[in-house]
Scaffold this active site. Structure first.
Site, PDB file in Angstrom:
ATOM      1  N   HIS A 326       0.832  -1.212   0.000  1.00 25.76           N
ATOM      2  CA  HIS A 326       0.000   0.000   0.000  1.00 25.76           C
ATOM      3  C   HIS A 326       0.867   1.262   0.000  1.00 25.76           C
ATOM      4  CE1 HIS A 326      -3.400  -2.606   0.901  1.00 25.76           C
ATOM      5  NE2 HIS A 326      -4.222  -1.578   0.949  1.00 25.76           N
ATOM      6  N   GLU A 351      -2.009 -18.202  23.343  1.00 23.54           N
ATOM      7  CA  GLU A 351      -2.315 -19.641  23.154  1.00 23.54           C
ATOM      8  C   GLU A 351      -1.042 -20.477  23.029  1.00 23.54           C
ATOM      9  OE1 GLU A 351      -5.242 -20.771  23.527  1.00 23.54           O
ATOM     10  OE2 GLU A 351      -5.215 -22.797  22.699  1.00 23.54           O
ATOM     11  N   THR A 353       3.060 -19.272  23.074  1.00 22.50           N
ATOM     12  CA  THR A 353       3.783 -18.445  22.090  1.00 22.50           C
ATOM     13  C   THR A 353       4.341 -19.355  20.993  1.00 22.50           C
ATOM     14  OG1 THR A 353       5.935 -18.666  23.150  1.00 22.50           O
ATOM     15  CG2 THR A 353       4.518 -16.860  23.950  1.00 22.50           C
TER      16      THR A 353
HETATM   17  C1  LIG Z   1      -4.468  -9.677  23.817  1.00 21.32           C
HETATM   18  C2  LIG Z   1      -4.174 -10.867  24.679  1.00 21.32           C
HETATM   19  C3  LIG Z   1      -5.227 -11.700  25.060  1.00 21.32           C
HETATM   20  C4  LIG Z   1      -4.977 -12.796  25.893  1.00 21.32           C
HETATM   21  N1  LIG Z   1      -6.046 -13.565  26.323  1.00 21.32           N
HETATM   22  C5  LIG Z   1      -5.831 -14.508  27.287  1.00 21.32           C
HETATM   23  C6  LIG Z   1      -6.935 -15.209  27.889  1.00 21.32           C
HETATM   24  O1  LIG Z   1      -8.103 -15.009  27.531  1.00 21.32           O
HETATM   25  N2  LIG Z   1      -6.677 -16.093  28.884  1.00 21.32           N
HETATM   26  C7  LIG Z   1      -5.407 -16.352  29.309  1.00 21.32           C
HETATM   27  O2  LIG Z   1      -5.252 -17.151  30.213  1.00 21.32           O
HETATM   28  N3  LIG Z   1      -4.340 -15.716  28.751  1.00 21.32           N
HETATM   29  C8  LIG Z   1      -4.520 -14.804  27.765  1.00 21.32           C
HETATM   30  N4  LIG Z   1      -3.455 -14.131  27.202  1.00 21.32           N
HETATM   31  C9  LIG Z   1      -2.114 -14.403  27.712  1.00 21.32           C
HETATM   32  C10 LIG Z   1      -1.208 -15.121  26.719  1.00 21.32           C
HETATM   33  O3  LIG Z   1      -1.630 -16.429  26.532  1.00 21.32           O
HETATM   34  C11 LIG Z   1       0.218 -14.982  27.285  1.00 21.32           C
HETATM   35  O4  LIG Z   1       0.604 -13.633  27.124  1.00 21.32           O
HETATM   36  C12 LIG Z   1       1.187 -15.917  26.609  1.00 21.32           C
HETATM   37  O5  LIG Z   1       0.922 -17.252  26.960  1.00 21.32           O
HETATM   38  C13 LIG Z   1       2.649 -15.585  26.972  1.00 21.32           C
HETATM   39  O6  LIG Z   1       2.808 -15.488  28.347  1.00 21.32           O
HETATM   40  P1  LIG Z   1       3.574 -14.207  28.943  1.00 21.32           P
HETATM   41  O7  LIG Z   1       2.947 -12.995  28.364  1.00 21.32           O
HETATM   42  O8  LIG Z   1       3.598 -14.325  30.412  1.00 21.32           O
HETATM   43  O9  LIG Z   1       5.034 -14.303  28.350  1.00 21.32           O
HETATM   44  P2  LIG Z   1       6.321 -15.182  28.977  1.00 21.32           P
HETATM   45  O10 LIG Z   1       5.806 -16.513  29.300  1.00 21.32           O
HETATM   46  O11 LIG Z   1       6.844 -14.322  30.105  1.00 21.32           O
HETATM   47  O12 LIG Z   1       7.265 -15.166  27.783  1.00 21.32           O
HETATM   48  C14 LIG Z   1       8.146 -14.089  27.445  1.00 21.32           C
HETATM   49  C15 LIG Z   1       8.977 -14.515  26.235  1.00 21.32           C
HETATM   50  O13 LIG Z   1       9.818 -15.618  26.606  1.00 21.32           O
HETATM   51  C16 LIG Z   1       9.598 -16.703  25.713  1.00 21.32           C
HETATM   52  N5  LIG Z   1       9.729 -17.957  26.450  1.00 21.32           N
HETATM   53  C17 LIG Z   1       9.181 -18.299  27.651  1.00 21.32           C
HETATM   54  N6  LIG Z   1       9.534 -19.529  28.001  1.00 21.32           N
HETATM   55  C18 LIG Z   1      10.304 -20.006  26.997  1.00 21.32           C
HETATM   56  C19 LIG Z   1      10.973 -21.239  26.758  1.00 21.32           C
HETATM   57  N7  LIG Z   1      10.898 -22.270  27.614  1.00 21.32           N
HETATM   58  N8  LIG Z   1      11.690 -21.373  25.620  1.00 21.32           N
HETATM   59  C20 LIG Z   1      11.741 -20.365  24.690  1.00 21.32           C
HETATM   60  N9  LIG Z   1      11.136 -19.176  24.865  1.00 21.32           N
HETATM   61  C21 LIG Z   1      10.425 -19.007  26.003  1.00 21.32           C
HETATM   62  C22 LIG Z   1       8.174 -16.509  25.202  1.00 21.32           C
HETATM   63  O14 LIG Z   1       7.971 -17.195  23.975  1.00 21.32           O
HETATM   64  C23 LIG Z   1       8.135 -15.002  25.066  1.00 21.32           C
HETATM   65  O15 LIG Z   1       8.722 -14.611  23.850  1.00 21.32           O
HETATM   66  C24 LIG Z   1      -3.658 -13.066  26.326  1.00 21.32           C
HETATM   67  C25 LIG Z   1      -2.614 -12.238  25.906  1.00 21.32           C
HETATM   68  C26 LIG Z   1      -2.850 -11.161  25.108  1.00 21.32           C
HETATM   69  C27 LIG Z   1      -1.707 -10.271  24.711  1.00 21.32           C
END
Ligand SMILES: Cc1cc2nc3c(=O)[nH]c(=O)nc-3n(C[C@H](O)[C@H](O)[C@H](O)COP(=O)(O)OP(=O)(O)OC[C@H]3O[C@@H](n4cnc5c(N)ncnc54)[C@H](O)[C@@H]3O)c2cc1C
Length: 368
Positions: A326, A351, A353
């Site tokens: 775009h 769901e 990462t």
């Molecule tokens: C808009 C939105 C809606 C959501 N809705 C819901 C909901 O309805 N219900 C619910 O329960 N949750 C919900 N979530 C939460 C979402 O599922 C989590 O944000 C996600 O699972 C990641 O967890 P965290 O944010 O704590 O990241 P962390 O777990 O802290 O991860 C941080 C980073 O480290 C990486 N990482 C962590 N562990 C490892 C590993 N062992 N190896 C490699 N990399 C790793 C991750 O991939 C990520 O890049 C929502 C999130 C958002 C943003």
């Protein structure tokens, strides 16, 4: 059968969902117009059993629905499909719970949400600290759930809580229960029409019959539910990717440079071909994974993770390329691809990462 279902959903999304997509994003409010229209079509009840008023829509019809809704508006797709989390109650709950809770959810009169993630983390599901203690007066819940979709907007919350040292249960918490409160709505990069907030449980006392199934088997139930729900999140990413591709094709045909439509230029054609391949590869893998899940194939889990990664990575890359095609206009809120790019990002995060999905895929691959 699925083709006509998809056509119906596509028309519905175009007429009743797409017109409000920019508005709910701009106003950061739930997509009520799309939600009410989806109720008229029975979509909140799509996967539920007929005895509760549902349509018994199988996994394929669910992913088609999510894809077609997300193609028009990612927030609306999220809002409708999050209500399907009550399938966990249909699968593992008591007869009384099913009769009392599912019919209003099916009719879209009551909305639902699920709470797994906590402030300390989402990836390490078994690290949750929210506790549920059995007392004479009921289950006493304490803890905070973070990033909860439909937080504050839903009537029912399926809360994942620790019941023993290394055991977990799932609890049905009503918005009206004492000790339940909500954080301020999160201000997000994208998916702004989908409400997100903390769910705070402070000495929240709920009746003993609000535990879903066995209070020490919650981890098992969640894992079982994640298989089908992962496909829905894949479909959500796929819908965003397809929507961004649609926009890119239409725009490049109408935009002229050097006296010709930009779609005439080979480099543009190459980008569009790559985008289309990513979309179709994601869709093929998703349909394969859905078939395996429907057939209870033991290999389904790996393919569900693969589909989640492929479709959501496609969402991000196709939406990025659609903005590029775009030119400067893609950077403006006047064009849907700007919103689609912001909406796409979360699909790689939630769901499980995409890094976590890759770890699970590799584990299965190495296990042979
Ligand atoms: C808009 C939105 C809606 C959501 N809705 C819901 C909901 O309805 N219900 C619910 O329960 N949750 C919900 N979530 C939460 C979402 O599922 C989590 O944000 C996600 O699972 C990641 O967890 P965290 O944010 O704590 O990241 P962390 O777990 O802290 O991860 C941080 C980073 O480290 C990486 N990482 C962590 N562990 C490892 C590993 N062992 N190896 C490699 N990399 C790793 C991750 O991939 C990520 O890049 C929502 C999130 C958002 C943003």
């Amino acid at each position: 059968m699925y083709d006509s279902f998809r056509d119906q959903l596509r028309r519905f999304a175009k007429e009743k969902v797409a017109p409000y997509a920019a508005k709910v994003d701009e106003e950061e409010r739930p997509p009520m117009e799309a939600y009410e229209a989806s109720r008229a079509l029975g979509l909140p009840g799509l996967p539920f059993a007929e005895e509760f008023g549902g349509q018994e829509g199988d996994v394929l019809s669910q992913i088609i629905t999510v894809e077609e809704l997300a193609r028009a508006c990612a927030s609306s797709a999220t809002t409708v499909s999050t209500c399907w989390i009550m399938m966990l109650v249909q699968r593992f709950g008591s007869d009384e719970q099913k009769r009392a809770i599912i019919p209003p959810v099916v009719r879209g009169e009551q909305r639902s949400a699920w709470g797994l993630t906590e402030p300390k983390g989402g990836s390490d599901l078994m690290g949750v600290v929210t506790s549920a203690k059995k007392t004479a007066g009921g289950w006493l819940l304490n803890g905070t759930k973070r990033f909860i979709t439909n937080g504050g907007w839903a009537d029912w919350y399926l809360i994942f809580a620790r019941t023993e040292a290394d055991k977990f249960g799932i609890f049905l918490v009503s918005k009206q229960d004492p000790g339940v409160s909500f954080g301020a709505p999160e201000r997000k990069m994208g998916l702004r029409g989908s409400p997100t907030s903390d769910v705070i449980l402070e000495d929240c006392l709920i009746p003993l019959d609000r535990v879903v199934g066995d209070p020490v088997r919650g981890g098992e139930y969640i894992r079982a539910g994640l298989l089908a729900s992962r496909l829905k999140y894949a479909a959500h990413g796929l819908g965003i990717a397809q929507g961004a591709l649609d926009e890119a094709v239409a725009y490049t045909k109408s935009r002229e440079q050097f006296g010709r439509p930009v779609s005439d230029f080979q480099m543009v054609k190459g980008m569009v071909a790559d985008m289309a391949m990513r979309v179709e590869a994601g869709r093929a893998l998703l349909l394969h994974a859905a078939t395996l899940v429907m057939n209870n194939d033991p290999g389904a889990k790996k393919y569900a993770s693969m589909a989640k990664v492929m479709c959501t990575d496609a969402a991000m890359s196709v939406a990025t390329d659609a903005v590029q095609l775009h030119g400067g206009y893609g950077y403006l809120k006047d064009y849907p691809v700007e919103r689609m790019l912001r909406d796409a990002k979360v699909t790689q995060i939630w769901e499980g990462t995409n890094q976590i999905q890759r770890l699970m895929i590799a584990k299965d691959v190495y296990a042979g």
